[in-house]
Motif scaffolding. Structure first.
Motif, PDB file in Angstrom:
ATOM      1  N   PHE A  66       2.078 -11.109   5.998  1.00 47.69           N
ATOM      2  CA  PHE A  66       3.183 -10.232   5.645  1.00 47.69           C
ATOM      3  C   PHE A  66       3.092  -9.753   4.199  1.00 47.69           C
ATOM      4  O   PHE A  66       3.356  -8.585   3.911  1.00 47.69           O
ATOM      5  N   ALA A  67       2.696 -10.624   3.293  1.00 45.76           N
ATOM      6  CA  ALA A  67       2.552 -10.222   1.895  1.00 45.76           C
ATOM      7  C   ALA A  67       1.426  -9.193   1.739  1.00 45.76           C
ATOM      8  O   ALA A  67       1.546  -8.253   0.956  1.00 45.76           O
ATOM      9  N   ALA A  68       0.351  -9.357   2.504  1.00 44.69           N
ATOM     10  CA  ALA A  68      -0.752  -8.385   2.444  1.00 44.69           C
ATOM     11  C   ALA A  68      -0.307  -7.019   2.965  1.00 44.69           C
ATOM     12  O   ALA A  68      -0.638  -5.983   2.379  1.00 44.69           O
ATOM     13  N   VAL A  69       0.453  -7.017   4.050  1.00 40.74           N
ATOM     14  CA  VAL A  69       0.949  -5.749   4.597  1.00 40.74           C
ATOM     15  C   VAL A  69       1.873  -5.066   3.592  1.00 40.74           C
ATOM     16  O   VAL A  69       1.745  -3.867   3.325  1.00 40.74           O
ATOM     17  N   VAL A  70       2.788  -5.833   3.014  1.00 40.52           N
ATOM     18  CA  VAL A  70       3.691  -5.266   2.013  1.00 40.52           C
ATOM     19  C   VAL A  70       2.900  -4.807   0.788  1.00 40.52           C
ATOM     20  O   VAL A  70       3.169  -3.741   0.223  1.00 40.52           O
ATOM     21  N   GLY A  71       1.891  -5.590   0.389  1.00 43.29           N
ATOM     22  CA  GLY A  71       1.044  -5.197  -0.740  1.00 43.29           C
ATOM     23  C   GLY A  71       0.317  -3.892  -0.494  1.00 43.29           C
ATOM     24  O   GLY A  71       0.231  -3.042  -1.383  1.00 43.29           O
ATOM     25  N   LEU A  72      -0.182  -3.701   0.717  1.00 43.39           N
ATOM     26  CA  LEU A  72      -0.838  -2.428   1.053  1.00 43.39           C
ATOM     27  C   LEU A  72       0.144  -1.268   0.990  1.00 43.39           C
ATOM     28  O   LEU A  72      -0.214  -0.160   0.584  1.00 43.39           O
ATOM     29  N   CYS A  73       1.374  -1.520   1.390  1.00 50.01           N
ATOM     30  CA  CYS A  73       2.391  -0.469   1.321  1.00 50.01           C
ATOM     31  C   CYS A  73       2.785  -0.152  -0.114  1.00 50.01           C
ATOM     32  O   CYS A  73       3.130   0.987  -0.429  1.00 50.01           O
ATOM     33  N   MET A  74       2.736  -1.154  -0.979  1.00 53.62           N
ATOM     34  CA  MET A  74       3.126  -0.963  -2.373  1.00 53.62           C
ATOM     35  C   MET A  74       1.989  -0.441  -3.257  1.00 53.62           C
ATOM     36  O   MET A  74       2.243   0.094  -4.332  1.00 53.62           O
ATOM     37  N   ALA A  75       0.752  -0.581  -2.803  1.00 52.71           N
ATOM     38  CA  ALA A  75      -0.401  -0.167  -3.613  1.00 52.71           C
ATOM     39  C   ALA A  75      -0.326   1.286  -4.076  1.00 52.71           C
ATOM     40  O   ALA A  75      -0.642   1.568  -5.246  1.00 52.71           O
ATOM     41  N   PRO A  76       0.086   2.229  -3.227  1.00 55.71           N
ATOM     42  CA  PRO A  76       0.190   3.612  -3.732  1.00 55.71           C
ATOM     43  C   PRO A  76       1.189   3.764  -4.872  1.00 55.71           C
ATOM     44  O   PRO A  76       1.013   4.633  -5.734  1.00 55.71           O
ATOM     45  N   LEU A  77       2.202   2.923  -4.900  1.00 61.81           N
ATOM     46  CA  LEU A  77       3.155   2.998  -6.007  1.00 61.81           C
ATOM     47  C   LEU A  77       2.479   2.632  -7.323  1.00 61.81           C
ATOM     48  O   LEU A  77       2.770   3.222  -8.365  1.00 61.81           O
ATOM     49  N   TRP A  78       1.577   1.640  -7.285  1.00 59.24           N
ATOM     50  CA  TRP A  78       0.824   1.285  -8.483  1.00 59.24           C
ATOM     51  C   TRP A  78      -0.092   2.439  -8.886  1.00 59.24           C
ATOM     52  O   TRP A  78      -0.177   2.796 -10.054  1.00 59.24           O
ATOM     53  N   ALA A  79      -0.784   2.989  -7.889  1.00 61.58           N
ATOM     54  CA  ALA A  79      -1.762   4.045  -8.161  1.00 61.58           C
ATOM     55  C   ALA A  79      -1.113   5.308  -8.719  1.00 61.58           C
ATOM     56  O   ALA A  79      -1.728   6.030  -9.503  1.00 61.58           O
TER      57      ALA A  79
END
Length: 172
Positions: A66-79
């Protein structure tokens, strides 16, 4: 640590850009690890007290997923942290530099997920010393890498140093 060293070595010139990126990064970090991490700690502690060690492992795997899925969703926000900060009125910053900081920090995102879930999982099983040692080693490496990489690479050395420190914490 990175913003303190960056502010010192850049004379404060690049500190606003790093700080703007960190607003987005730190907000999303809490979303990525807090929910799954705390749930994993609670559920693993209950399973461990019931003597079901295999269930502890199941909760860990589920929390990492679940953390990996959420992390993938949040990655564009970092980028695209520069564009996000521009939308909220931080137009006086170098928004490309803000986004660059976020993109370089993305290399540490998998380590953030791993450490952010395994640490509460271990705490739920009353094992805290490994995380303490890993954090101490990673913090020391972060200071050293920030100083070296800022001299060598300039502004991008700071997020690279922090991303590397995240991986060091996982390895230790």
């Amino acid at each position: 640590t990175d913003t303190v060293i960056l502010g010192h070595y850049s004379g404060g010139r690049m500190l606003p850009e790093a700080s703007a990126a960190l607003i987005v990064i730190m907000f999303t970090c809490s979303v990525i690890t807090s929910g799954p991490g705390l749930a994993c700690m609670t559920l693993s502690a209950n399973a461990a007290s019931a003597g079901d060690v295999s269930l502890c492992g199941n909760w860990l795997q589920l929390a990492v997923f679940f953390a990996a899925v959420v992390g993938l969703c949040m990655a564009p926000l970092w980028a695209f942290s520069g564009q996000i900060m521009g939308l909220v009125g931080a137009a006086d910053l170098d928004l490309d530099l803000v986004s660059s900081y976020g993109r370089w920090r993305l290399f540490g995102l998998p380590a953030l997920v791993a450490f952010g879930i395994v640490t509460p999982w271990l705490a739920g099983r009353q094992v805290t010393t490994p995380a303490l040692l890993a954090c101490a080693v990673a913090a020391g490496c972060n200071v050293f890498l920030n100083i070296v990489l800022l001299e060598w690479l300039g502004f991008i050395g700071s997020p690279i140093a922090t991303a590397c420190s995240r991986w060091i914490a996982v390895v230790v």
